[in-house]
Scaffold this active site. Structure first.
Site, PDB file in Angstrom:
ATOM      1  N   SER A  21       0.837  -1.195   0.000  1.00 45.30           N
ATOM      2  CA  SER A  21       0.000   0.000   0.000  1.00 45.30           C
ATOM      3  C   SER A  21       0.874   1.246   0.000  1.00 45.30           C
ATOM      4  CB  SER A  21      -0.906   0.015   1.237  1.00 45.30           C
ATOM      5  OG  SER A  21      -1.511   1.282   1.336  1.00 45.30           O
ATOM      6  N   HIS A  81      -1.213  -1.125  -4.316  1.00 46.68           N
ATOM      7  CA  HIS A  81      -2.499  -0.809  -3.687  1.00 46.68           C
ATOM      8  C   HIS A  81      -2.512   0.688  -3.388  1.00 46.68           C
ATOM      9  CE1 HIS A  81      -6.130  -1.681  -1.285  1.00 46.68           C
ATOM     10  NE2 HIS A  81      -5.672  -0.766  -0.453  1.00 46.68           N
ATOM     11  N   ASP A 134      -4.634   3.924  -1.890  1.00 44.42           N
ATOM     12  CA  ASP A 134      -5.734   4.321  -1.008  1.00 44.42           C
ATOM     13  C   ASP A 134      -6.144   5.761  -1.254  1.00 44.42           C
ATOM     14  OD1 ASP A 134      -6.065   1.950   0.675  1.00 44.42           O
ATOM     15  OD2 ASP A 134      -4.005   2.357   1.305  1.00 44.42           O
ATOM     16  N   MET A 150      -8.672   8.599  -0.019  1.00 42.36           N
ATOM     17  CA  MET A 150      -9.558   8.943   1.105  1.00 42.36           C
ATOM     18  C   MET A 150     -10.027  10.384   0.969  1.00 42.36           C
ATOM     19  SD  MET A 150      -7.205   7.478   4.168  1.00 42.36           S
ATOM     20  CE  MET A 150      -6.487   5.841   4.116  1.00 42.36           C
ATOM     21  N   HIS A 210      -8.280   1.609  -4.131  1.00 43.38           N
ATOM     22  CA  HIS A 210      -9.245   1.410  -3.045  1.00 43.38           C
ATOM     23  C   HIS A 210      -9.848   2.769  -2.697  1.00 43.38           C
ATOM     24  CE1 HIS A 210      -9.691   0.270   1.523  1.00 43.38           C
ATOM     25  NE2 HIS A 210     -10.860   0.442   0.938  1.00 43.38           N
ATOM     26  N   MET A 212     -11.987   5.123  -0.609  1.00 41.42           N
ATOM     27  CA  MET A 212     -12.669   5.332   0.664  1.00 41.42           C
ATOM     28  C   MET A 212     -13.304   6.708   0.595  1.00 41.42           C
ATOM     29  SD  MET A 212      -9.682   3.645   2.957  1.00 41.42           S
ATOM     30  CE  MET A 212      -8.575   3.699   1.552  1.00 41.42           C
ATOM     31  N   MET A 244     -11.803  -5.491   5.037  1.00 44.80           N
ATOM     32  CA  MET A 244     -10.991  -4.580   5.846  1.00 44.80           C
ATOM     33  C   MET A 244     -10.696  -5.246   7.188  1.00 44.80           C
ATOM     34  SD  MET A 244     -10.416  -2.015   3.940  1.00 44.80           S
ATOM     35  CE  MET A 244      -9.409  -1.220   5.204  1.00 44.80           C
ATOM     36  N   ASP A 261      -7.022  -6.188   3.815  1.00 41.42           N
ATOM     37  CA  ASP A 261      -6.408  -4.869   3.887  1.00 41.42           C
ATOM     38  C   ASP A 261      -6.386  -4.339   5.313  1.00 41.42           C
ATOM     39  OD1 ASP A 261      -5.377  -2.398   3.316  1.00 41.42           O
ATOM     40  OD2 ASP A 261      -7.140  -1.661   2.226  1.00 41.42           O
TER      41      ASP A 261
HETATM   42  C1  DX5 Z   1      -6.437   1.680   5.472  1.00 46.80           C
HETATM   43  C2  DX5 Z   1      -5.980   1.442   4.069  1.00 46.80           C
HETATM   44  C3  DX5 Z   1      -4.926   0.404   3.980  1.00 46.80           C
HETATM   45  C4  DX5 Z   1      -3.645   0.804   4.657  1.00 46.80           C
HETATM   46  C5  DX5 Z   1      -2.965  -0.451   5.126  1.00 46.80           C
HETATM   47  O1  DX5 Z   1      -7.531   2.507   5.469  1.00 46.80           O
HETATM   48  O2  DX5 Z   1      -7.063   0.999   3.266  1.00 46.80           O
HETATM   49  O3  DX5 Z   1      -4.676   0.017   2.631  1.00 46.80           O
HETATM   50  O4  DX5 Z   1      -2.779   1.524   3.812  1.00 46.80           O
HETATM   51  O5  DX5 Z   1      -1.869  -0.098   5.881  1.00 46.80           O
HETATM   52  P1  DX5 Z   1      -1.222  -1.058   6.956  1.00 46.80           P
HETATM   53  O6  DX5 Z   1      -0.739  -2.271   6.201  1.00 46.80           O
HETATM   54  O7  DX5 Z   1      -0.133  -0.235   7.529  1.00 46.80           O
HETATM   55  O8  DX5 Z   1      -2.296  -1.424   7.937  1.00 46.80           O
HETATM   56 ZN    ZN Z   2      -6.589   0.087   1.263  1.00 46.44          ZN
END
Ligand code: DX5
Ligand code: ZN
Length: 219
Positions: A9, A34, A36, A38, A67, A69, A138, A176
């Site tokens: 990620s 990956h 993220d 947000m 991903h 969010m 998750m 994840d």
């Molecule tokens: C959390 C993200 C994850 C995050 C995982 O909201 O969706 O993808 O980056 O990070 P680690 O592996 O540090 O938990």
């Molecule tokens: Zn993620």
């Protein structure tokens, strides 16, 4: 048994050295990036947006697993397709018309994923599972990297695997949040196909070796 995949990620990368970190993943045994996204509304954090993703994709040579969010993800499906995402995952909790959203993602040529928050039952996907390329379970509450793994995840993975088999679907199971060498094997044994790892990879003293060992552990 098909090969298990490792998806670092990028949220845990050094954003001041993003090209370096992207190239490090290119040159590692990792399978996917990956990413993220947000929005500060669906989750209590803002990560980065389209200009950063565009520059990541400029350098990345592996599958781009985005991903989202964010609330109302339908507004941005075409944008993420145009940027070059391979897989687009939306949250179950953010989609009133999930079936429509999934079809809209697939219509662009991307693969469609649905992510479930820790409190959301995998059984809610009973009537849409055959349409999904991937389900992201998750294993932390979304919003931040570096949180600890929620143990209830194992039973969710087993239940989802059972649903996928029963419906004769070919959906991948992605995990994840909080993934490390302590839980990777048990997750894969329960049915996981893709392991996302942020902090465990990027905060390691030797991320390339960490990816290699994680991959070896599950394949
Ligand atoms: C959390 C993200 C994850 C995050 C995982 O909201 O969706 O993808 O980056 O990070 P680690 O592996 O540090 O938990
Ligand atoms: Zn993620």
């Amino acid at each position: 048994m098909s090969e298990k995949l490792i998806a670092p990620s990028v949220l845990a990368a050094d954003f001041a050295n993003l090209q370096r970190d992207v190239e490090m993943i290119n040159n590692s045994d990792a399978d996917w990036f990956h990413i993220d996204i947000m929005d500060g509304v669906f989750v209590p954090n803002i990560s980065f947006g389209m200009p950063v993703l565009r520059d990541i994709i400029k350098h990345a040579t592996k599958t781009i697993d985005v991903h989202l969010m964010i609330v109302d993800p339908d507004r941005y499906i075409q944008t993420f397709a145009d940027l070059g995402s391979t897989i687009l995952t939306v949250h179950y909790e953010a989609c009133t018309h999930l079936h429509r959203t999934v079809q809209a993602i697939k219509a662009t040529g991307m693969k469609a994923g649905v992510a479930l928050n820790p409190h959301t039952s995998v059984h809610l996907l009973e009537d849409v599972i055959q349409d999904l390329d991937m389900v992201c379970i998750m294993s932390v509450n979304p919003g931040f990297g570096g949180q600890s793994f929620i143990e209830n995840t194992y039973s969710k993975v087993s239940a989802l695997k059972e649903l996928i088999t029963r419906k004769n679907a070919s959906t991948l199971i992605e995990i994840d949040g909080g993934v490390t060498n302590k839980n990777a094997k048990q997750l894969v044994d329960a049915g996981a196909d893709v392991l996302v790892a942020g902090s465990y990879v990027f905060k390691a003293s030797d991320p390339v070796t960490t990816v290699k060992e994680l991959r070896k552990l599950v394949n």
